[in-house]
Design a protein around this motif. Sequence first.
Motif, short mmCIF file in Angstrom:
data_model
loop_
_atom_site.label_atom_id
_atom_site.label_comp_id
_atom_site.label_asym_id
_atom_site.label_seq_id
_atom_site.Cartn_x
_atom_site.Cartn_y
_atom_site.Cartn_z
N PRO A 194 0.76 1.58 -0.94
CA PRO A 194 1.90 0.65 -0.79
C PRO A 194 2.91 1.05 0.29
O PRO A 194 3.61 0.19 0.83
N HIS A 195 3.01 2.35 0.61
CA HIS A 195 4.05 2.79 1.54
C HIS A 195 3.58 2.99 2.97
O HIS A 195 4.38 3.32 3.84
N ALA A 196 2.30 2.82 3.22
CA ALA A 196 1.77 3.01 4.58
C ALA A 196 1.44 1.67 5.22
O ALA A 196 1.30 0.65 4.54
N GLU A 197 1.35 1.69 6.53
CA GLU A 197 0.82 0.55 7.28
C GLU A 197 -0.68 0.79 7.33
O GLU A 197 -1.15 1.70 8.02
N ASN A 198 -1.43 0.02 6.58
CA ASN A 198 -2.86 0.28 6.40
C ASN A 198 -3.73 -0.67 7.22
O ASN A 198 -3.43 -1.86 7.32
N TRP A 199 -4.79 -0.11 7.73
CA TRP A 199 -5.80 -0.84 8.50
C TRP A 199 -7.16 -0.49 7.92
O TRP A 199 -7.36 0.63 7.46
N VAL A 200 -8.08 -1.43 7.96
CA VAL A 200 -9.45 -1.16 7.54
C VAL A 200 -10.40 -1.53 8.66
O VAL A 200 -10.08 -2.36 9.51
N ALA A 201 -11.55 -0.90 8.64
CA ALA A 201 -12.66 -1.29 9.51
C ALA A 201 -13.69 -1.90 8.58
O ALA A 201 -14.04 -1.32 7.55
N GLU A 202 -14.16 -3.07 8.96
CA GLU A 202 -15.11 -3.81 8.14
C GLU A 202 -16.38 -4.02 8.94
O GLU A 202 -16.33 -4.41 10.11
N SER A 203 -17.51 -3.74 8.32
CA SER A 203 -18.81 -3.92 8.97
C SER A 203 -19.72 -4.65 8.00
O SER A 203 -19.87 -4.23 6.84
N ASP A 204 -20.30 -5.74 8.46
CA ASP A 204 -21.19 -6.54 7.61
C ASP A 204 -20.53 -6.88 6.27
O ASP A 204 -21.16 -6.80 5.22
N GLY A 205 -19.24 -7.22 6.32
CA GLY A 205 -18.53 -7.64 5.12
C GLY A 205 -18.08 -6.52 4.20
O GLY A 205 -17.54 -6.78 3.13
N ARG A 206 -18.30 -5.27 4.60
CA ARG A 206 -17.92 -4.12 3.76
C ARG A 206 -16.87 -3.28 4.45
O ARG A 206 -16.98 -3.02 5.66
N VAL A 207 -15.89 -2.83 3.69
CA VAL A 207 -14.88 -1.92 4.23
C VAL A 207 -15.53 -0.54 4.39
O VAL A 207 -16.04 0.01 3.41
N VAL A 208 -15.53 -0.02 5.62
CA VAL A 208 -16.18 1.27 5.90
C VAL A 208 -15.20 2.36 6.35
O VAL A 208 -15.59 3.51 6.48
N ALA A 209 -13.93 1.97 6.58
CA ALA A 209 -12.94 2.96 6.96
C ALA A 209 -11.55 2.46 6.58
O ALA A 209 -11.30 1.26 6.57
N LEU A 210 -10.68 3.42 6.29
CA LEU A 210 -9.29 3.14 5.92
C LEU A 210 -8.39 4.06 6.72
O LEU A 210 -8.62 5.28 6.76
N LEU A 211 -7.38 3.48 7.36
CA LEU A 211 -6.41 4.23 8.14
C LEU A 211 -5.03 3.90 7.60
O LEU A 211 -4.67 2.72 7.52
N GLY A 212 -4.28 4.92 7.21
CA GLY A 212 -2.91 4.74 6.74
C GLY A 212 -1.95 5.36 7.73
O GLY A 212 -2.05 6.55 8.03
N LEU A 213 -1.04 4.55 8.25
CA LEU A 213 -0.06 5.02 9.23
C LEU A 213 1.34 5.03 8.63
O LEU A 213 1.71 4.10 7.92
N LEU A 214 2.09 6.06 8.96
CA LEU A 214 3.51 6.16 8.65
C LEU A 214 4.17 6.29 10.01
O LEU A 214 4.28 7.40 10.55
N ASP A 215 4.50 5.16 10.62
CA ASP A 215 4.92 5.10 12.01
C ASP A 215 3.81 5.72 12.86
O ASP A 215 2.69 5.27 12.80
N ALA A 216 4.13 6.78 13.63
CA ALA A 216 3.12 7.38 14.52
C ALA A 216 2.38 8.54 13.86
O ALA A 216 1.72 9.32 14.53
N GLU A 217 2.49 8.66 12.54
CA GLU A 217 1.76 9.70 11.82
C GLU A 217 0.58 9.09 11.09
O GLU A 217 0.73 8.08 10.40
N ILE A 218 -0.59 9.70 11.27
CA ILE A 218 -1.76 9.28 10.51
C ILE A 218 -1.65 9.94 9.15
O ILE A 218 -1.84 11.15 9.02
N GLY A 219 -1.28 9.15 8.15
CA GLY A 219 -1.15 9.67 6.80
C GLY A 219 -2.51 9.93 6.17
O GLY A 219 -2.66 10.78 5.31
N GLY A 220 -3.49 9.17 6.62
CA GLY A 220 -4.85 9.37 6.12
C GLY A 220 -5.83 8.55 6.93
O GLY A 220 -5.54 7.43 7.34
N LEU A 221 -6.99 9.13 7.18
CA LEU A 221 -8.11 8.43 7.81
C LEU A 221 -9.33 8.80 6.99
O LEU A 221 -9.69 9.98 6.89
N PHE A 222 -9.93 7.78 6.40
CA PHE A 222 -11.10 8.00 5.54
C PHE A 222 -12.21 7.07 5.99
O PHE A 222 -12.00 5.87 6.13
N VAL A 223 -13.38 7.64 6.21
CA VAL A 223 -14.56 6.88 6.62
C VAL A 223 -15.62 7.05 5.55
O VAL A 223 -15.89 8.17 5.10
#
Length: 151
Positions: free
Chosen positions: A51-80
């Motif tokens: 809820p507190h991050a600016e989140n982005w996902v990568a989607e391939s063939d209709g499935r979420v395959v990566a999650l990126l959480g940003l806190l301004d210019a800090e990568i709070g988390g990158l999960f593939v």
Amino acid sequence: MPEPAKIRRYTATDEGASMDLWSRASLIAHPFIPGEGQGERARKMREIYLPHAENWVAESDGRVVALLGLLDAEIGGLFVAPEAQGTGVGRRMVEHAAALHGSLSLDVYEKNARARSFYARMGFVEESRRVDEEYDEVMLRLTRPAQENRA
């Protein structure tokens, strides 16, 4: 051949898939963290970090395959997702973050050798280190300056 992953903003409907890939990726990345990918760690991810991050996902063939959480210019988390690691989607997520914010920073566990190697290839350098009090593990602070004229 799967289509190239599309990067888009995270929506509430991505929570289940994102939590699943976070859990599976975290277990591989952080086997030294007790209870990683479940229980209290999952609750914090769902109720605090997402809820507190600016989140982005990568989607391939209709499935979420990566999650990126940003806190301004800090990568709070990158999960593939484990099955998507090594496909370039993590690199594309970091470049997406850089396109949004220029210079980037993040924290990574010293024991997470695979992530450290990935971030080194992406141009991150160690700025400092500290001990994560909760787990008594060394955390590295990595930074990457804004890239000039990168494709």
